[in-house]
Design an enzyme around this catalytic site. Structure first.
Site, PDB file in Angstrom:
ATOM      1  N   GLU A   1       1.437  -0.364  -5.062  1.00  0.00           N
ATOM      2  CA  GLU A   1       0.555   0.737  -5.435  1.00  0.00           C
ATOM      3  C   GLU A   1       1.416   1.992  -5.465  1.00  0.00           C
ATOM      4  OE1 GLU A   1      -3.371   3.062  -3.727  1.00  0.00           O
ATOM      5  OE2 GLU A   1      -1.733   2.542  -2.395  1.00  0.00           O
TER       6      GLU A   1
ATOM      7  N   ASP B   1       0.831  -1.199   0.000  1.00  0.00           N
ATOM      8  CA  ASP B   1       0.000   0.000   0.000  1.00  0.00           C
ATOM      9  C   ASP B   1       0.874   1.260   0.000  1.00  0.00           C
ATOM     10  OD1 ASP B   1      -2.711   1.086   0.413  1.00  0.00           O
ATOM     11  OD2 ASP B   1      -1.925   1.806   2.333  1.00  0.00           O
TER      12      ASP B   1
HETATM   13  C1  BGC Z   1      -5.610   2.232  -0.332  1.00  0.00           C
HETATM   14  C2  BGC Z   1      -6.797   2.940   0.240  1.00  0.00           C
HETATM   15  C3  BGC Z   1      -6.455   3.384   1.662  1.00  0.00           C
HETATM   16  C4  BGC Z   1      -5.148   4.168   1.702  1.00  0.00           C
HETATM   17  C5  BGC Z   1      -4.633   4.363   3.087  1.00  0.00           C
HETATM   18  C6  BGC Z   1      -4.601   3.342  -0.317  1.00  0.00           C
HETATM   19  O1  BGC Z   1      -3.904   3.720  -1.273  1.00  0.00           O
HETATM   20  O2  BGC Z   1      -5.824   1.703  -1.609  1.00  0.00           O
HETATM   21  O3  BGC Z   1      -7.945   2.146   0.208  1.00  0.00           O
HETATM   22  O4  BGC Z   1      -7.475   4.207   2.134  1.00  0.00           O
HETATM   23  O5  BGC Z   1      -4.149   3.510   0.981  1.00  0.00           O
HETATM   24  O6  BGC Z   1      -4.026   3.199   3.579  1.00  0.00           O
END
Ligand code: BGC
Length: 540
Positions: free
Chosen positions: A232, A190
Site C-alpha cells: 500500500e 500496510d
Molecule cells: C490501512 C488502514 C489503517 C492504517 C493504519 C492503512 O493504510 O489500510 O485501514 O487504519 O493503515 O494501520
C-alpha cells in the site's frame, strides 16, 4: 484476489465474532467464485481500536479468531482448493498496548526504548502529516510516563516503530519468516511509504529509505521464492517506480502495488459517465519493471481516497457518490460501498466491475461486493462499510447464531441492502444474479491471460460520447473491450482492427449482440460492455 476481515465473515462458534473455522467453512464458496488468492486483514491480537491495524503480538492470531493451529489448518484447506493466503503486515507501528511500547515508555534504559521514535522537546511539526484529519490532531504526542514525545503517523494509540534501528529491521524480518514458515504466500504491506521514513523531530518531509524494501524483498525471496509483497503506497505516480525498484530491468523491491491513481480516476469516470479519466490513468501509468504488477480495486476496506483529484474533480465525485456530508470522511473520501453509490443499478455495477477486471493488473475484490452489499452510515467512520457478510435470510444474515446485540457489528437489516434482499443464498438460486455474473466474469478472466500478463492500451479512434475502447495484447492473443459509461446506446467503428481480426467473438457482454464479426458497426448498449476476443495466438 479477494479480501476480507475474519471478524465479519463467518462466525462458527456463535460468539458474535467471525473466526477462522467459519472462514474455512466458506472456502468452497470462494473457490467457486474463482478466488485464487485471499488477503486477510490483520489477524493478530489487538485492542481493535483501528480494526486490528493496532497489533499487540505479531506472532499470534487474535484469540477471538481461533488459534495458530486453526490458522495452519486454514492454510492447508485453502491450499487444497488452489487458494493462496496473504496477510496484512502492519509494521509501521504497533498498538500502544504492545509490550514493546509499554517497556519503551517505562524507562529510557528499556531495551525497547529505541524501537520507537522519540523527541525530548515538542517537535515543530507536531500538528503536521496526520493521516486521519478530523479524528487525529497531531503526529507527536507527549507521554507522561516516558517524559518524552513519541511519533505516530496514524492514531495516537499507534506509535511508529523506528525502522532505522537494526534491531527493529531484524524483528520485522523475523515476523515475516515466521508467517512464511507457517505457509502464507506473502504480505499486503500496510503503509509502506511511512515504514521507510527516516523520521526526525521537526522534519515533516523525511527521506525515504528504499534500501529497506530491497532488504525485505531479499529476505522474503530467500525464505519462499514465490512469496509476494503487495504494498500500500498511496503516492504520486512518478514516485511509484522506486517502490518496485529496478535491478537490470527487474523489480527488486515490492512485487505489487495497489493502483490508487487508477482508483480515483475510475470513480471520476463513473461519476462523469466519461472515460477520459481512465484514458489519462492508462497514459500516466508508469512502466512496470519485469516481475512487477498492479493490484486494481474499486472498493477497499478504507474510504475511497479522492485526495489525488483536483478540488473540482473531487466535488464532481462527491456530488454523484457522496452527496451528503455524512457519506464523506477525512476531507478527502467517501465511506460507502459501490452498489449504493451506483443507485443499485445492476447495469452500472456490472459496467464498473467489468471495467476494473478488464484493465491491466490483478483485480482485488472486497467481500460482499460480489452480491452488491451496502453500507450502514449510522456506524462511525470506516465501520460503515465493514458490516458482516450477508449469507442468507436467516437471523443475523446467516453470519452468526449469537444474539444480535453480541455481534461484532450490526448486520444491515433495513432498506434495499438489508439481508432479506441482498444475500448469497438468494443469489445462488438465481442464475441471473450479480453473484452468478461475478462467477462467470471471473471464469472468463481466467481464460483471458492477455489481461493479466499482456499490455493494456487505449484504442485511440473517434468514439461516441461515454464509450471507452481498450485492448489487451499478450502471448495468447488480443482482446478488445468496449465500455459504455453513458446511458445512451452507441455504435462503434473499430474497422481499423480488421487486419488483425480472426473471427472476433464476444466472450463476455451485458447482452447478446447480433453484430458479431462486423468491426465497423459494433453496438454497445447504454451502460453496456463487451469483451471481444479479436485473435488467439496458438503458439507464442
Ligand atoms: C490501512 C488502514 C489503517 C492504517 C493504519 C492503512 O493504510 O489500510 O485501514 O487504519 O493503515 O494501520
Amino acid at each position: 484476489m479477494y479480501c476480507l476481515d475474519i471478524d465479519t465473515f463467518a462466525d462458527s462458534n456463535g460468539d458474535g465474532v467471525g473466526d477462522i473455522q467459519g472462514l474455512i467453512g466458506r472456502l468452497d464458496y470462494l473457490a467457486r467464485l474463482g478466488v485464487t488468492c485471499l488477503w486477510l486483514h490483520p489477524i493478530h491480537p489487538s485492542p481493535n481500536d483501528d480494526d486490528g491495524y493496532d497489533v499487540t503480538d505479531f506472532y499470534n492470531v487474535d484469540p477471538r479468531f481461533g488459534t495458530l493451529g486453526d490458522f495452519a489448518e486454514l492454510l492447508h484447506q485453502a491450499g487444497n482448493r488452489g487458494i493462496r493466503v496473504i496477510i496484512d503486515l502492519v509494521v509501521n507501528h504497533t498498538s500502544d498496548q504492545h509490550p514493546w511500547f509499554q517497556s519503551a515508555r517505562s524507562s529510557p534504559d528499556s531495551p525497547y526504548r529505541d524501537w520507537y521514535v522519540w523527541s525530548d522537546r515538542e517537535p515543530a511539526d507536531r500538528h503536521q502529516g496526520m493521516v486521519f484529519p478530523g479524528e487525529q490532531h497531531e503526529t507527536w504526542t507527549y507521554d507522561r510516563t516516558a517524559k518524552a514525545w513519541y511519533y505516530h503517523r496514524f492514531y495516537r494509540f499507534q506509535p511508529d516503530l523506528d525502522t532505522t534501528n537494526p534491531e527493529v529491521r531484524d524483528e520485522i524480518k523475523k515476523i515475516m519468516s515466521f508467517w512464511l514458515q507457517l505457509g502464507v504466500a506473502g504480505f499486503r504491506m500496510d503503509a509502506v511509504p511511512f515504514i521507510i521514513e527516516r523520521t526526525e523531530p521537526g522534519d515533516p518531509n523525511p527521506d525515504l529509505d528504499f534500501e529497506f524494501l530491497t532488504e525485505l524483498r531479499q529476505h522474503v525471496q530467500w525464505r519462499r521464492g514465490d512469496a509476494i509483497l503487495l504494498a500500500e503506497a498511496n503516492v504520486e505516480p512518478d514516485q511509484l517506480p522506486a517502490f518496485f525498484g529496478d535491478s537490470g530491468g527487474s523489480a527488486n523491491r515490492v512485487h505489487m502495488l495497489f493502483d490508487f491513481m487508477l482508483n480515483g480516476r475510475l470513480m471520476l469516470a463513473l461519476a462523469r459517465q466519461d472515460p477520459e479519466p481512465v484514458i489519462e490513468a492508462l497514459r500516466d501509468t508508469p512502466a512496470l519493471p519485469e516481475g512487477g504488477q498492479w493490484a486494481t480495486f474499486l472498493r477497499n476496506h478504507d474510504e475511497i481516497d479522492l485526495s489525488r483529484l483536483t478540488a473540482e474533480q473531487r466535488n464532481q465525485v462527491y456530488e454523484h457518490f457522496g452527496p451528503e456530508e455524512d457519506m464523506r470522511i477525512y476531507d478527502r473520501g467517501i465511506r460507502r460501498r459501490l452498489a449504493p453509490m451506483l443507485n443499485n443499478d445492476r447495469r452500472r455495477i456490472e459496467l464498473a466491475y467489468s471495467l476494473q477486471f478488464s484493465l491491466r493488473g490483478t483485480p482485488v475484490l472486497r467481500y460482499g461486493e460480489e452480491i452488491g452489499m451496502g453500507e450502514d452510515l449510522s456506524l462511525p467512520g470506516r465501520e460503515a462499510i465493514r458490516t458482516p457478510m450477508q449469507w442468507s435470510y436467516e437471523g443475523n444474515a446467516g453470519f452468526s447464531r449469537a444474539e444480535p446485540e453480541k455481534l461484532v457489528r450490526p448486520v444491515i437489516d433495513k432498506g434495499d441492502f438489508g439481508y432479506d434482499k441482498v444475500n448469497v443464498t438468494l443469489q445462488r438460486r438465481d442464475r441471473n444474479s450479480l453473484l452468478a455474473w461475478f462467477e462467470r466474469m471471473i471464469r472468463t478472466l481466467r481464460e483471458a491471460p492477455e489481461i493479466g500478463f499482456g499490455s493494456t492500451t487505449h484504442i485511440d479512434v473517434p468514439m461516441p460520447p461515454g464509450v471507452l475502447a481498450h485492448r489487451a495484447d499478450g502471448p495468447t492473443g488480443t482482446m478488445v473491450f468496449l465500455h459504455n459509461l453513458g446511458a445512451v446506446d452507441a455504435e462503434v467503428d473499430l474497422s481499423l482492427l480488421q487486419p488483425e481480426a480472426e473471427l472476433p467473438i464476444d466472450v463476455l457482454a451485458d447482452r447478446n449482440y447480433a453484430d458479431i464479426g462486423k468491426l465497423d458497426k459494433l453496438n454497445v448498449a447504454g451502460y453496456g460492455y463487451r469483451w471481444i476476443r479479436l485473435r488467439r495466438a496458438w503458439s507464442s
